[in-house]
Design a protein around this motif. Structure first.
Motif, PDB file in Angstrom:
ATOM      1  N   GLY A  84       0.804  -1.208   0.000  1.00 47.00           N
ATOM      2  CA  GLY A  84       0.000   0.000   0.000  1.00 47.00           C
ATOM      3  C   GLY A  84       0.832   1.249   0.000  1.00 47.00           C
ATOM      4  O   GLY A  84       0.335   2.335  -0.240  1.00 47.00           O
ATOM      5  N   GLY A  85       2.114   1.094   0.296  1.00 42.30           N
ATOM      6  CA  GLY A  85       2.966   2.282   0.328  1.00 42.30           C
ATOM      7  C   GLY A  85       3.595   2.627  -0.997  1.00 42.30           C
ATOM      8  O   GLY A  85       4.404   3.526  -1.074  1.00 42.30           O
ATOM      9  N   SER A  86       3.231   1.934  -2.067  1.00 47.34           N
ATOM     10  CA  SER A  86       3.849   2.218  -3.357  1.00 47.34           C
ATOM     11  C   SER A  86       3.372   3.554  -3.912  1.00 47.34           C
ATOM     12  O   SER A  86       2.228   3.940  -3.721  1.00 47.34           O
ATOM     13  CB  SER A  86       3.501   1.099  -4.348  1.00 47.34           C
ATOM     14  N   PHE A  87       4.271   4.251  -4.599  1.00 44.55           N
ATOM     15  CA  PHE A  87       3.913   5.527  -5.207  1.00 44.55           C
ATOM     16  C   PHE A  87       3.254   5.333  -6.558  1.00 44.55           C
ATOM     17  O   PHE A  87       2.694   6.272  -7.108  1.00 44.55           O
ATOM     18  CB  PHE A  87       5.155   6.407  -5.376  1.00 44.55           C
ATOM     19  N   ILE A  88       3.345   4.146  -7.161  1.00 42.80           N
ATOM     20  CA  ILE A  88       2.726   3.919  -8.461  1.00 42.80           C
ATOM     21  C   ILE A  88       1.710   2.802  -8.337  1.00 42.80           C
ATOM     22  O   ILE A  88       1.863   1.867  -7.543  1.00 42.80           O
ATOM     23  CB  ILE A  88       3.778   3.579  -9.531  1.00 42.80           C
ATOM     24  N   LEU A 158       9.679   1.654 -15.605  1.00 51.31           N
ATOM     25  CA  LEU A 158       9.887   0.808 -16.778  1.00 51.31           C
ATOM     26  C   LEU A 158       9.354  -0.597 -16.535  1.00 51.31           C
ATOM     27  O   LEU A 158       8.723  -1.197 -17.405  1.00 51.31           O
ATOM     28  CB  LEU A 158      11.371   0.772 -17.144  1.00 51.31           C
ATOM     29  N   ARG A 159       9.621  -1.115 -15.330  1.00 53.16           N
ATOM     30  CA  ARG A 159       9.114  -2.440 -14.998  1.00 53.16           C
ATOM     31  C   ARG A 159       7.590  -2.430 -14.921  1.00 53.16           C
ATOM     32  O   ARG A 159       6.926  -3.368 -15.381  1.00 53.16           O
ATOM     33  CB  ARG A 159       9.721  -2.908 -13.662  1.00 53.16           C
ATOM     34  N   ALA A 160       7.018  -1.358 -14.395  1.00 58.47           N
ATOM     35  CA  ALA A 160       5.560  -1.258 -14.324  1.00 58.47           C
ATOM     36  C   ALA A 160       4.960  -1.255 -15.728  1.00 58.47           C
ATOM     37  O   ALA A 160       3.922  -1.873 -15.983  1.00 58.47           O
ATOM     38  CB  ALA A 160       5.155  -0.003 -13.568  1.00 58.47           C
ATOM     39  N   SER A 161       5.617  -0.552 -16.663  1.00 57.44           N
ATOM     40  CA  SER A 161       5.135  -0.527 -18.035  1.00 57.44           C
ATOM     41  C   SER A 161       5.222  -1.919 -18.664  1.00 57.44           C
ATOM     42  O   SER A 161       4.326  -2.331 -19.411  1.00 57.44           O
ATOM     43  CB  SER A 161       5.944   0.479 -18.856  1.00 57.44           C
ATOM     44  N   GLU A 162       6.297  -2.656 -18.358  1.00 57.50           N
ATOM     45  CA  GLU A 162       6.420  -4.032 -18.855  1.00 57.50           C
ATOM     46  C   GLU A 162       5.292  -4.905 -18.301  1.00 57.50           C
ATOM     47  O   GLU A 162       4.712  -5.731 -19.027  1.00 57.50           O
ATOM     48  CB  GLU A 162       7.774  -4.606 -18.457  1.00 57.50           C
ATOM     49  N   GLY A 164       2.426  -3.859 -17.468  1.00 54.34           N
ATOM     50  CA  GLY A 164       1.234  -3.446 -18.196  1.00 54.34           C
ATOM     51  C   GLY A 164       1.080  -4.197 -19.507  1.00 54.34           C
ATOM     52  O   GLY A 164      -0.026  -4.600 -19.885  1.00 54.34           O
ATOM     53  N   ARG A 165       2.205  -4.432 -20.203  1.00 51.88           N
ATOM     54  CA  ARG A 165       2.134  -5.175 -21.474  1.00 51.88           C
ATOM     55  C   ARG A 165       1.793  -6.637 -21.198  1.00 51.88           C
ATOM     56  O   ARG A 165       1.083  -7.266 -21.994  1.00 51.88           O
ATOM     57  CB  ARG A 165       3.474  -5.076 -22.219  1.00 51.88           C
ATOM     58  N   ASP A 166       2.313  -7.197 -20.090  1.00 54.31           N
ATOM     59  CA  ASP A 166       1.980  -8.582 -19.738  1.00 54.31           C
ATOM     60  C   ASP A 166       0.491  -8.716 -19.429  1.00 54.31           C
ATOM     61  O   ASP A 166      -0.167  -9.687 -19.847  1.00 54.31           O
ATOM     62  CB  ASP A 166       2.803  -9.035 -18.533  1.00 54.31           C
ATOM     63  N   ILE A 167      -0.036  -7.741 -18.702  1.00 54.75           N
ATOM     64  CA  ILE A 167      -1.468  -7.763 -18.371  1.00 54.75           C
ATOM     65  C   ILE A 167      -2.295  -7.629 -19.640  1.00 54.75           C
ATOM     66  O   ILE A 167      -3.332  -8.299 -19.810  1.00 54.75           O
ATOM     67  CB  ILE A 167      -1.808  -6.643 -17.370  1.00 54.75           C
ATOM     68  N   GLU A 168      -1.844  -6.783 -20.567  1.00 53.28           N
ATOM     69  CA  GLU A 168      -2.555  -6.601 -21.829  1.00 53.28           C
ATOM     70  C   GLU A 168      -2.634  -7.920 -22.595  1.00 53.28           C
ATOM     71  O   GLU A 168      -3.677  -8.250 -23.182  1.00 53.28           O
ATOM     72  CB  GLU A 168      -1.834  -5.538 -22.656  1.00 53.28           C
ATOM     73  N   ALA A 186      -1.518   5.459 -15.206  1.00 54.88           N
ATOM     74  CA  ALA A 186      -0.392   5.905 -16.029  1.00 54.88           C
ATOM     75  C   ALA A 186       0.788   4.956 -15.925  1.00 54.88           C
ATOM     76  O   ALA A 186       1.556   4.795 -16.882  1.00 54.88           O
ATOM     77  CB  ALA A 186       0.017   7.314 -15.613  1.00 54.88           C
ATOM     78  N   ALA A 187       0.951   4.310 -14.763  1.00 63.05           N
ATOM     79  CA  ALA A 187       2.101   3.430 -14.577  1.00 63.05           C
ATOM     80  C   ALA A 187       2.056   2.238 -15.520  1.00 63.05           C
ATOM     81  O   ALA A 187       3.104   1.704 -15.913  1.00 63.05           O
ATOM     82  CB  ALA A 187       2.143   2.939 -13.128  1.00 63.05           C
ATOM     83  N   LEU A 188       0.834   1.790 -15.904  1.00 61.30           N
ATOM     84  CA  LEU A 188       0.691   0.629 -16.777  1.00 61.30           C
ATOM     85  C   LEU A 188       0.584   1.010 -18.247  1.00 61.30           C
ATOM     86  O   LEU A 188       0.465   0.136 -19.105  1.00 61.30           O
ATOM     87  CB  LEU A 188      -0.549  -0.174 -16.374  1.00 61.30           C
ATOM     88  N   ALA A 189       0.631   2.315 -18.546  1.00 59.82           N
ATOM     89  CA  ALA A 189       0.509   2.766 -19.932  1.00 59.82           C
ATOM     90  C   ALA A 189       1.737   2.361 -20.730  1.00 59.82           C
ATOM     91  O   ALA A 189       2.842   2.247 -20.192  1.00 59.82           O
ATOM     92  CB  ALA A 189       0.318   4.281 -19.977  1.00 59.82           C
TER      93      ALA A 189
END
Length: 796
Positions: A84-88, A158-162, A164-168, A186-189
């Motif tokens: 819960g403490g994550s900024f993204i 960058l890892r969050a965006s990756e 996001g592509r896995d979830i897609e 935005a983090a998963l964009a």
């Protein structure tokens, strides 16, 4: 003068005298040892890119501000709630015509959530889980629901965006009639590598050929800029592993590096060509260019670097990362301009002045190919590349293609349009000065309504899943569901949960709150959190006002006797604290930069009024550029044409724009006024010296500014809203500075002040150190030259 053989290092070079400056020695060394210098730069470039490929990158945008309520709240979340403490964060939003509770929907979506939740860095809260029910992740009518995604604190952008592509990929495997799934946050964009710099390069090719009339002279600045940008962006990428640098810092670095790289090299190549046309050998012309224009480049570049690094006084990791990335790129490009460029000039030699028809035609095809790639038409670009190659092949059979393009006839200085324009402005100095000042002030009016903050997902393009998820959440849960607030506190005693329940009731009755859910205790029962959904969206001014009202009035009144120390946190509250922190310190930063500008220019020009005017004009041009950015991105004037939405202005943007534009405008100021002062020293005429100085520098300033405007302006085509703002802001500021300020205000005000332009009290003249950024040769600097009197001003 001896001429230099173009195919042997050191042959035919006029030796330097014992009194040669370090800049002359640097230019001479790079020219003579050009193969060594070029090889060193190639090794550095290849080594940097190899390190990037081996080590990779990380990226982080932590908007925490020191000693803020939101930061303290995040600490409570980290200690008691883990992820819960994550900024993204992000979300998976879905709509089902048959209802999200339908058996087939629940089975398929639960399986998806299990797969996503199994990703190592992810903590997913399903709407079907007990916590999801507590947090109200299903809309009241049961047609829309969402799963919230939190990342552990070590997950970078960058890892969050990756992820996001896995979830897609997982989402694409689900096919349920009547169900629409969108990935939000935005983090998963998806992050698209920038291609807009190719548009800038295409126009730079054309502008440089028009300015120089030479293909080879055009290639030198572009080659230096590409080396600087390649190494600079690679260095930024490597630095992301050791410090907090946001993901768009590399795009910003490429934008600035291309602009200043071409700009700086343009000044030096122009000075080199002036030397060869005056009968100097390529070696001696290079030495003179580095000792004059090279010094000006170092002066301007170091000014930009110092002003950027001055942002470290903010003591924010995010700002430090942005400042470091931009400063590193400028510094590398600056060093390339005074080392790599003279080496490349050594290879070109006198051929810089020779352009053949085949080279001109090929350069045109290459420019069109670059433009096609930048606009996303790569197959079309391949056609123009083939045509360029075909032109080269045909030149072996068609004699006309190998013929030299006739050189452009140079007009006498006082027959140029720039000289006539300056005299026109000087004859109408009062109307020009007043009219331009009023125009810039009118353009600056939107600054009065500046609101700092971070744009939310509603500013993404309409065809992105991020924007569609935002709108779906707003439809099902209200606009505030896209940025819920977290109200958290640590428990000293379990009995304090009763006070927390009363707090929930109070929050539900507060104006601006759509609903408050909780309290949800932590597993260790030492803390609780309450989800507060505002009635307005994350970027709305009403949401910022609500956060302040909760902190100042609502929460203190509700828990006054309970002993609870309650914090309002979450991504929205954190961005508000970050914006307030930066906004309060902006005036101090502006004052420091303007004071530095005034002192440096006073030391260079030995004048009080010239630097004072420069500071005022700098404020006017930057203020007008701010006004344009605010009118477009905050007021929404034509923002749809840029493929984004309106919202507040990112809090770091005014500071970054100010630091960058300050240094670039200093470059033009030094370049123009040094020539004016040089003419004044020769003639003692404060009137014609202005026109002569403007005429001597107008072409190169116009070309440099045009390239900057196109390079920066092309970045409005990028996906990220913040990059669009940087592109428009920088392009506008440079355009205004090079046109309204340099071509109108400077000659008009200098005409009005006359000889007072160069007034400096004698006591101050004795106190100020002499800052020689012009150079000029001492006796014997280049053996066989007649000694020239040493001058104090920049001769760029």
């Amino acid at each position: 003068m001896n001429k230099l053989s173009n195919n042997a290092e050191g042959d035919g070079v006029t030796p330097l005298g014992p009194n040669a400056s370090i800049w002359e020695r640097l230019g001479s060394f790079a020219f003579r040892r050009r193969r060594t210098v070029l090889a060193a730069w190639v090794v550095v470039l290849v080594g940097t890119l190899a390190a990037v490929g081996s080590i990779g990158s990380s990226s982080e945008s932590s908007f925490e501000s020191p000693d803020s309520d939101s930061l303290a709240g995040f600490e409570i979340l980290k200690e008691n709630f883990g992820a819960g403490g994550s900024f993204i964060s992000g979300s998976i939003v879905f709509e089902a015509e048959q209802g999200v509770g339908a058996a087939v929907v629940q089975v398929e979506m639960s399986a998806l959530f299990d797969e996503v939740g199994a990703i190592e860095e992810v903590t997913l809260t399903s709407p079907y889980s007990p916590i999801g029910e507590q947090r109200g992740l299903v809309s009241p009518d049961g047609s829309i629901a969402y799963a919230s995604i939190d990342f552990d604190e070590n997950t970078d952008e960058l890892r969050a965006s990756e992820i996001g592509r896995d979830i897609e990929t997982l989402v694409d495997q689900i096919d349920i009639d009547g169900v629409s799934i969108k990935i939000g946050g935005a983090a998963l964009a998806e992050f698209e590598p920038p291609e807009s710099e190719l548009i800038g390069l295409a126009f730079a090719v054309v502008i440089l050929i028009l300015a120089f009339g030479s293909v080879l002279a055009m290639g030198l600045p572009i080659g230096v800029a590409l080396f600087g940008v390649g190494i600079g962006v690679g260095t930024i990428t490597l630095l992301t592993n050791v410090m907090s640098i946001p993901d768009f810092a590399t795009t910003l670095g490429a934008m600035i590096g291309l602009g200043v790289g071409i700009d700086y090299a343009l000044f030096i190549v122009t000075r080199y060509r002036e030397g060869t046309r005056d009968g100097m050998s390529p070696h001696d012309a290079t030495v003179r260019a580095i000792d004059t224009a090279g010094r000006a480049v170092l002066f301007a570049g170091l000014t930009v670097v110092i002003s950027l690094l001055g942002m470290f006084v903010m003591q924010l990791a995010f700002i430090n990362g942005l400042a470091t990335g931009a400063a590193v790129t400028v510094a590398i490009t600056m060093v390339a301009s005074v080392t790599l460029l003279p080496a490349l000039i050594g290879f070109a030699g006198e051929r810089v002045e020779v352009t053949r028809w085949r080279g001109l035609i090929m350069a045109g095809f290459v420019a069109v190919a670059l433009l096609a790639v930048g606009l996303g038409f790569a197959p079309l670009a391949a056609v123009f590349v083939v045509m360029a190659i075909a032109t080269l092949v045909m030149s072996f059979f068609i004699t006309g293609l190998r013929e030299v393009v006739p050189p452009r006839a140079e007009k006498p200085l006082r027959e140029t349009w720039a000289y006539r324009w300056s005299r026109f402005v000087q004859h109408h100095s009062w109307p020009m000065a007043i009219g331009v000042t009023v125009l810039l002030l009118v353009m600056s009016i939107p600054v009065l309504s500046l609101r700092l903050g971070f744009g939310d997902e509603s500013t993404f393009a309409e065809d992105t899943t991020t924007r569609q998820a935002y709108e779906l959440l707003a439809e099902g849960f209200g606009a505030g569901s896209n940025g819920p607030l977290l109200v958290v506190a640590e428990l000293d005693d379990p009995s304090q949960l009763g006070a927390a329940q009363n707090l929930v009731a109070t929050l539900n009755d507060a104006d601006g709150v759509a609903r408050a859910l909780g309290p949800i205790p932590s597993e260790n029962e030492q803390a609780f959190q309450i989800f507060v959904v505002p009635e307005t969206g994350p970027q709305d001014e009403a949401t910022s006002a609500l956060v302040r009202e909760l902190r100042d009035t609502v929460i203190p009144g509700a828990v006054e006797l309970s002993g609870l120390d309650v914090k309002v946190t979450g991504a929205v509250a954190s961005s508000i604290d970050f914006s307030d922190y930066l906004g309060a310190r902006l005036p101090v930063f502006f004052l420091a930069v303007l004071t530095l500008s005034f002192l440096l220019l006073m030391m260079v020009f030995r004048s009080v009024l010239v630097p004072l005017k420069a500071v005022i004009m700098n404020l006017l041009s930057i203020g007008a550029a701010y006004g344009i950015v605010i009118a477009v991105f905050q007021w929404g004037w034509g923002v749809e044409l840029l493929g984004t939405g309106s919202g507040p202005i990112e809090p770091f943007l005014p500071m970054m724009l100010f630091a960058i534009v300050f240094g670039l405008s200093m470059d033009y100021e030094v370049f123009l006024l040094s020539r004016v002062r040089e003419e004044y020293d020769k003639t003692g005429d404060p009137v014609t010296s202005v026109a002569d100085g403007l005429a001597a520098t107008a072409r190169v300033i116009t070309a440099a500014a045009a390239i900057m405007v196109v390079v920066f302006g092309s970045f409005v085509l990028e996906d990220a809203r913040v990059i669009k703002m940087f592109g428009l802001g920088l392009a506008t500021a440079i355009f205004l500075d090079a046109t309204l300020v340099r071509m109108l205000l400077v000659p008009a005000t200098m005409e009005l002040l006359g000889e007072k332009n160069w007034w400096l009290p004698k006591w101050l003249d004795r106190l100020l150190p002499a800052l020689n950024v012009e150079g000029g040769h001492d006796e014997g600097a280049i053996a066989g030259e007649e000694p020239e009197p040493e001058r104090e001003l920049v001769d760029a």
